[in-house]
Design a protein around this motif. Sequence first.
Motif, mmCIF file in Angstrom:
data_model
loop_
_atom_site.group_PDB
_atom_site.id
_atom_site.type_symbol
_atom_site.label_atom_id
_atom_site.label_comp_id
_atom_site.label_asym_id
_atom_site.label_seq_id
_atom_site.Cartn_x
_atom_site.Cartn_y
_atom_site.Cartn_z
ATOM 1 N N ALA A 129 0.832 -1.204 0.000
ATOM 2 C CA ALA A 129 0.000 0.000 0.000
ATOM 3 C C ALA A 129 0.869 1.258 0.000
ATOM 4 O O ALA A 129 1.809 1.371 0.789
ATOM 5 N N LEU A 130 0.526 2.205 -0.869
ATOM 6 C CA LEU A 130 1.257 3.470 -0.970
ATOM 7 C C LEU A 130 0.350 4.652 -0.656
ATOM 8 O O LEU A 130 0.568 5.767 -1.126
ATOM 9 N N LEU A 193 1.333 8.626 -0.153
ATOM 10 C CA LEU A 193 2.575 8.534 0.614
ATOM 11 C C LEU A 193 3.476 9.747 0.387
ATOM 12 O O LEU A 193 3.983 10.346 1.340
ATOM 13 N N THR A 194 3.671 10.130 -0.858
ATOM 14 C CA THR A 194 4.555 11.273 -1.154
ATOM 15 C C THR A 194 4.006 12.567 -0.572
ATOM 16 O O THR A 194 4.776 13.417 -0.111
ATOM 17 N N LEU A 261 6.945 6.173 9.428
ATOM 18 C CA LEU A 261 7.296 6.962 10.605
ATOM 19 C C LEU A 261 8.507 7.863 10.383
ATOM 20 O O LEU A 261 8.464 9.067 10.654
ATOM 21 N N LEU A 262 9.602 7.317 9.896
ATOM 22 C CA LEU A 262 10.831 8.106 9.752
ATOM 23 C C LEU A 262 10.683 9.251 8.744
ATOM 24 O O LEU A 262 11.040 10.391 9.057
ATOM 25 N N PRO A 263 10.169 8.987 7.524
ATOM 26 C CA PRO A 263 10.098 10.089 6.553
ATOM 27 C C PRO A 263 9.041 11.148 6.882
ATOM 28 O O PRO A 263 9.185 12.305 6.486
ATOM 29 N N LYS A 489 17.985 3.991 0.636
ATOM 30 C CA LYS A 489 18.561 5.287 0.270
ATOM 31 C C LYS A 489 17.450 6.317 0.085
ATOM 32 O O LYS A 489 17.567 7.464 0.526
ATOM 33 N N PHE A 490 16.371 5.918 -0.572
ATOM 34 C CA PHE A 490 15.238 6.814 -0.784
ATOM 35 C C PHE A 490 14.603 7.207 0.548
ATOM 36 O O PHE A 490 14.278 8.379 0.782
ATOM 37 N N ILE A 491 14.407 6.221 1.453
ATOM 38 C CA ILE A 491 13.788 6.491 2.749
ATOM 39 C C ILE A 491 14.614 7.465 3.564
ATOM 40 O O ILE A 491 14.112 8.498 4.056
#
Length: 497
Positions: A129-130, A193-194, A261-263, A489-491
């Motif tokens: 899921a995004l 998400l973005t 959570l992190l991003p 890397k993206f995260i």
Amino acid sequence: MSYQLLALLLLPLAGALLLFGLKGKLGKQIALGVSVVQLLITLFMLQGFDSAPTVDSVLQHEINYPWSQFIKSTLHFGVDGMGMLLLLLTGILVPLIIYSSFNEKTSYRNSFYGLILLMQFGLVGVFTALDGLLFYIFWEVTLIPIWLIAGLWGQEDKRFEFTTKFFVYTFVGSLFMLGGFIYVYQYSASFALTDMYNADLNLSQQTVVFWFIFFAFAVKLPVFPFHTWQPDTYTFSPTQGTMLLSGIMLKMAIYGILRYLLPVTPEAVAGISGSIVLILAIIGVLHGALIALIQNDIKRLYTYSSFSHVGLMVAGIFASALLVLNGKFTTEGGEGALIQAFAHGFNIVGLFLCADILYKRFKTRDIRQMGGLARVAPKFAVLFMIVVLGSVGLPLTNGFIGEFILLKSIFDYSILGAIIAGITIILAAAYLFRAYGKAMFGEGDERVLSSASDVSSSEFIVLGVISVLVILFGVYPQPVLDLVGSSLKFIYQSMVS
């Protein structure tokens, strides 16, 4: 549209609905067949997966269909390396878990297998899921089947007590996560998400959102001190329910921490919140290991072992996140956590299957009343030992590389934290070898041993597959590292951009 991912989503749901309405004795064969097809689809997706895409285009196999313009949510699914790894874990473990139950005598077997497939449907949704609202819906979907499996097929005299506690803890945690997502939604263009990553939140707002979302993940893992539901639930659930909980379900929270959570709350992570979680995780690593040392119930021993290992994963993730936010870019903590989550899935399922085999031979879970089984079950002794070695993290087994990377990531942030976490590796060897030694080589009751048998064909196949994977991914872990690299890397770049 990715038809492979669509099939991966819909097939277990269709299989579950079929089993719920099916009468007869073919339920287990149908469930196994559906889960094997799921594995084949996953392997087909993996075969065509680009493990080294550009960081800006890590998603593959996407489905994106308008759902609700009113609440600005879409049916958006996709797979990156992180999701692909967990889909692979799910695809391998579910047929093994189903097959391990073939010799069990349980009532309402079709419903039992239908709930396992419904659980797989929810897991695939979570890992693909995004959209924040979609993620929450699938997160809740996984709760219902595992709650019913634990409650309906769990230990009779403990059924109501532990299932109620489990449901309340996890459901309340999920509501907190939903509250956090809705709060972010107020400051973003949608639940995408973005858009959630780009929500305009100040430090105090991010801190509130952080703890709301983290609470759901902390309960699911669990992280100290939100673990009090776990011992009874793992101990008194049927073996297959415990396997699903420990082998796959807790990985949802590892994924959720990294994906959401992190991003979404990087400033809160950089502040006191991230340090608090790191401390709680390290406390959990040591706490779980020390309690496991004094356990005589073998299922509880493995439960606390799992709790300790999960704490190490969380500590590694947050250690790397704090390093990134302090200017040192590294993905090691996330890599170690995902590799360890993958290895832990096979190892803990193997351990709980071994605990079930021991219970069937000795009619007790108390290791003090076991002994001498290696004399009459040599095949089981060898397979059990391989699983134990993987769980200890012996070099050239699957548990080694993840533990090594996690400890290095913690060491880079805090030498003291790494020392405390490292001690638990010694403790793990102590409690796992203690249980193995007593059961296999202790002084056993000759009357019990005379009627004990070696592993059955289904037990041998399941433990054999797990043992091969323990060695295979221990000798050659690089494909797993390659798979998750671009995603992480993206995260981590999303946290500082």
